[in-house]
Motif scaffolding. Sequence first.
Motif, PDB file in Angstrom:
ATOM      1  N   UNK A  77      46.720 -36.756  20.934  1.00  0.00           N
ATOM      2  CA  UNK A  77      45.819 -36.221  19.906  1.00  0.00           C
ATOM      3  C   UNK A  77      46.450 -35.083  19.102  1.00  0.00           C
ATOM      4  N   UNK A  78      47.771 -34.950  19.215  1.00  0.00           N
ATOM      5  CA  UNK A  78      48.478 -34.051  18.296  1.00  0.00           C
ATOM      6  C   UNK A  78      48.669 -32.619  18.773  1.00  0.00           C
ATOM      7  N   UNK A  79      48.212 -32.275  19.976  1.00  0.00           N
ATOM      8  CA  UNK A  79      48.360 -30.894  20.447  1.00  0.00           C
ATOM      9  C   UNK A  79      49.776 -30.620  20.958  1.00  0.00           C
ATOM     10  N   UNK A  80      50.350 -31.594  21.620  1.00  0.00           N
ATOM     11  CA  UNK A  80      51.689 -31.394  22.200  1.00  0.00           C
ATOM     12  C   UNK A  80      52.779 -31.455  21.118  1.00  0.00           C
ATOM     13  N   UNK A  81      52.492 -32.155  20.018  1.00  0.00           N
ATOM     14  CA  UNK A  81      53.529 -32.361  18.984  1.00  0.00           C
ATOM     15  C   UNK A  81      54.140 -31.056  18.462  1.00  0.00           C
ATOM     16  N   UNK A  82      53.316 -30.103  17.949  1.00  0.00           N
ATOM     17  CA  UNK A  82      53.948 -28.875  17.415  1.00  0.00           C
ATOM     18  C   UNK A  82      54.703 -28.088  18.479  1.00  0.00           C
ATOM     19  N   UNK A 128      57.896 -33.563  26.981  1.00  0.00           N
ATOM     20  CA  UNK A 128      56.583 -32.941  26.773  1.00  0.00           C
ATOM     21  C   UNK A 128      55.458 -33.951  26.820  1.00  0.00           C
ATOM     22  N   UNK A 129      54.293 -33.516  27.299  1.00  0.00           N
ATOM     23  CA  UNK A 129      53.136 -34.422  27.412  1.00  0.00           C
ATOM     24  C   UNK A 129      51.844 -33.617  27.563  1.00  0.00           C
ATOM     25  N   UNK A 150      51.005 -35.893  34.456  1.00  0.00           N
ATOM     26  CA  UNK A 150      51.590 -36.478  33.237  1.00  0.00           C
ATOM     27  C   UNK A 150      50.999 -37.872  33.010  1.00  0.00           C
ATOM     28  N   UNK A 151      50.741 -38.243  31.763  1.00  0.00           N
ATOM     29  CA  UNK A 151      50.283 -39.606  31.485  1.00  0.00           C
ATOM     30  C   UNK A 151      51.296 -40.640  31.974  1.00  0.00           C
ATOM     31  N   UNK A 152      50.798 -41.809  32.312  1.00  0.00           N
ATOM     32  CA  UNK A 152      51.661 -42.843  32.896  1.00  0.00           C
ATOM     33  C   UNK A 152      52.772 -43.291  31.949  1.00  0.00           C
ATOM     34  N   UNK A 153      52.585 -43.080  30.656  1.00  0.00           N
ATOM     35  CA  UNK A 153      53.640 -43.486  29.714  1.00  0.00           C
ATOM     36  C   UNK A 153      54.910 -42.640  29.956  1.00  0.00           C
ATOM     37  N   UNK A 162      70.377 -32.424  32.808  1.00  0.00           N
ATOM     38  CA  UNK A 162      69.437 -31.341  33.084  1.00  0.00           C
ATOM     39  C   UNK A 162      68.098 -31.733  32.476  1.00  0.00           C
ATOM     40  N   UNK A 163      67.042 -31.635  33.265  1.00  0.00           N
ATOM     41  CA  UNK A 163      65.722 -32.082  32.799  1.00  0.00           C
ATOM     42  C   UNK A 163      64.710 -30.954  33.007  1.00  0.00           C
ATOM     43  N   UNK A 164      63.828 -30.780  32.030  1.00  0.00           N
ATOM     44  CA  UNK A 164      62.691 -29.865  32.207  1.00  0.00           C
ATOM     45  C   UNK A 164      61.508 -30.473  31.469  1.00  0.00           C
ATOM     46  N   UNK A 165      60.314 -30.204  31.962  1.00  0.00           N
ATOM     47  CA  UNK A 165      59.131 -30.748  31.300  1.00  0.00           C
ATOM     48  C   UNK A 165      58.246 -29.606  30.819  1.00  0.00           C
ATOM     49  N   UNK A 166      57.447 -29.917  29.815  1.00  0.00           N
ATOM     50  CA  UNK A 166      56.462 -28.949  29.327  1.00  0.00           C
ATOM     51  C   UNK A 166      55.199 -29.721  28.982  1.00  0.00           C
ATOM     52  N   UNK A 167      54.077 -29.023  28.977  1.00  0.00           N
ATOM     53  CA  UNK A 167      52.825 -29.738  28.717  1.00  0.00           C
ATOM     54  C   UNK A 167      51.841 -28.872  27.962  1.00  0.00           C
TER      55      UNK A 167
END
Length: 340
Positions: free
Chosen positions: A71-76, A140-141, A148-151, A165-170
């Motif tokens: 819904x566009x919140x994670x994009x920016x 990011x998700x 995290x969503x299954x996608x 090297x991996x890092x996630x953000x949400x």
Amino acid sequence: MALYEIFREPESTPTSRPSGGGSSSGGSSRPSGGSGTTTPTPTPDPEPEPTPTPTPTPESGKVLVAYFSATGTTRPVAEKVAEAAGGDLFEIVPTQPYTSADLNYNTDCRANAEQNDPTARPAIQNAVEDMDRYDAVLIGYPIWWGRAPKIIHTFLETYDLSGKTVATFCTSGGSGHEDATLRGYEPDATWLEGRRFSGTSQVEEWVNGLDLPKPTDEEANKMYLQIGDTVWTASLEDNLSVTAFKELLSEGPVTVNMSDYGGFEKVGGLATTLPQSNRQITTKPGDIILYQGNSVTIYYGENSWNFTLLGHVDGVTDAQLREVLKAGGEDILVTFSLEE
Ligand SMILES: Cc1cc2nc3c(=O)[nH]c(=O)nc-3n(C[C@H](O)[C@H](O)[C@H](O)COP(=O)(O)O)c2cc1C
């Protein structure tokens, strides 16, 4: 109580999920099942099978920021992460887009069904071009039912991130960051501490604090030259003039109109003056010289003078230099850049 606290649960709870009890009105995009709504209980996924690992040949220091945003919140947030990390941006686009009905967590919606199904792997429409060239991947998700969503699982099963090297953000309505269910996919990756964001203001601080791979000295000392369809790399010297030239190029490519001079070089003016690191030099074909601080020169012949060596074109023969530089002939446009 802040509305999001209605469904906030401890991050460590493996079956963390939005809980009911609050108002479901107001069209908020967060789950807050009101009385009478049933909330599905996501079943934990089985331990994912580690994928067999071909040897990646990462380009040191190159960062990919891959994100999914329904819904566009994670994009920016992802855009800011890419900007701060100097990385490429990749949007994970579902083959079947999520409608608002699909995201209506107070119903038996598609998103809920997927989060509840350990085998759900929603298809991704697009692909990362050449994942091997990346050394770090930031993912990011939005948080869906505490996770995290299954996608994102589909994404991790599609690519081999071992050695990277991996890092996630949400982003979320209030639930904390969660990536424990993802780490098992890439046990051979170096996982860094992820973070939840409610806006973009803290992003730069997070990215700067990440221990991301740095470009090797060799890569940091390269420059590209484009002349027509020909692209050359050049190895740069280590002096103050080169540092200033690289700073100029970090703002974007610089195109110089270069004219023939003396039967041994092409020369053109820079729109600025750089500090000089002059010394007496006898040029070789392929040398790139800063002349009087404000002109750049590419040699296809020899000349001795007191000027600054910026670098040298890699792996071209004298004949190729003469041909591409139109030695003894018309003006050419040369674009200098730090990125190909
Ligand atoms: C199916 C679904 C489940 C959600 N579950 C949670 C949750 O457990 N905790 C939470 O804080 N927010 C939850 N949310 C809210 C989203 O995480 C939040 O709105 C997010 O910022 C949306 O990001 P996006 O716009 O990039 O998709 C959920 C949203 C949906 C659609």
